[in-house]
Write a protein that holds these residues in place. Structure first.
Motif, short mmCIF file in Angstrom:
data_model
loop_
_atom_site.label_atom_id
_atom_site.label_comp_id
_atom_site.label_asym_id
_atom_site.label_seq_id
_atom_site.Cartn_x
_atom_site.Cartn_y
_atom_site.Cartn_z
N PRO A 1 0.79 -1.24 0.00
CA PRO A 1 0.00 0.00 0.00
C PRO A 1 0.82 1.29 0.00
O PRO A 1 0.33 2.33 -0.44
N ASP A 2 2.06 1.24 0.45
CA ASP A 2 2.87 2.46 0.50
C ASP A 2 3.73 2.66 -0.76
O ASP A 2 4.39 3.69 -0.88
N SER B 1 -3.63 3.22 -9.82
CA SER B 1 -4.19 3.22 -8.46
C SER B 1 -5.61 2.66 -8.46
O SER B 1 -5.97 1.85 -7.60
#
Length: 168
Positions: free
Chosen positions: A67-68, A127
């Motif tokens: 997620p990062d 994304s």
């Protein structure tokens, strides 16, 4: 054999620092007999492009678990001896495994021929695709359309000497 190793930007940074892609076993994509049969082409450039796209899809899945990580797909093209890239013969024609190979050991970055990375303009679509993967996997057609939207973006080609600028 040219193989395409899916990564993320942090994964590329780690490989660059370590001087190798690994540790093994590594999942990668290549022109396998199953990919040839599925793609029905003898044009090696088309087949390698198909293998690159399979690796880009795998990079998208890696992003879902990171997620990062910046939302840009990353694929490193490396050359390895044919015997080191092994396809699972039991999965050769399964759609999810087309072109997939395993490399048992780490691969020195010196074997890298190029790096393929999404342009910054692709970040929003990548994304959205990452967010839609789960629903797409469960048959949601709208989510699959969103995932396919990431595939509309061509990965850019970078020389290996450009890696510091990509990860820095």
């Amino acid at each position: 054999m040219r193989v395409y190793v899916p990564l993320t930007i942090p994964g590329l940074a780690e490989a660059y620092r370590a001087g190798e892609l690994g540790p093994g076993p590594l999942a990668a994509y290549a022109v396998t007999p199953g990919l040839r049969e599925w793609y029905v082409s003898d044009d090696i450039e088309e087949l390698e492009y198909a293998a690159l796209n399979r690796a880009a899809a795998a990079s998208l899945r890696l992003l879902a678990g990171a997620p990062d990580a910046p939302r840009r797909r990353v694929v490193v093209a490396v050359d390895v001896p044919d015997r080191e890239a092994v396809a699972d013969p039991d999965q050769a024609l399964q759609a999810a495994a087309l072109g997939e190979v395993r490399i048992a050991a780490a691969v020195p970055m010196a074997k890298a021929a190029a790096v393929h990375v999404d342009a910054r303009e692709a970040v929003d679509d990548v994304s959205a695709a990452v967010d839609a993967l789960g629903a797409a996997d469960h048959g949601d057609d709208d989510a699959q359309f969103t995932v396919d939207g990431a595939e509309d973006h061509e990965l850019l080609w970078f020389g290996v000497q450009e890696i510091p600028g990509l990860v820095g």
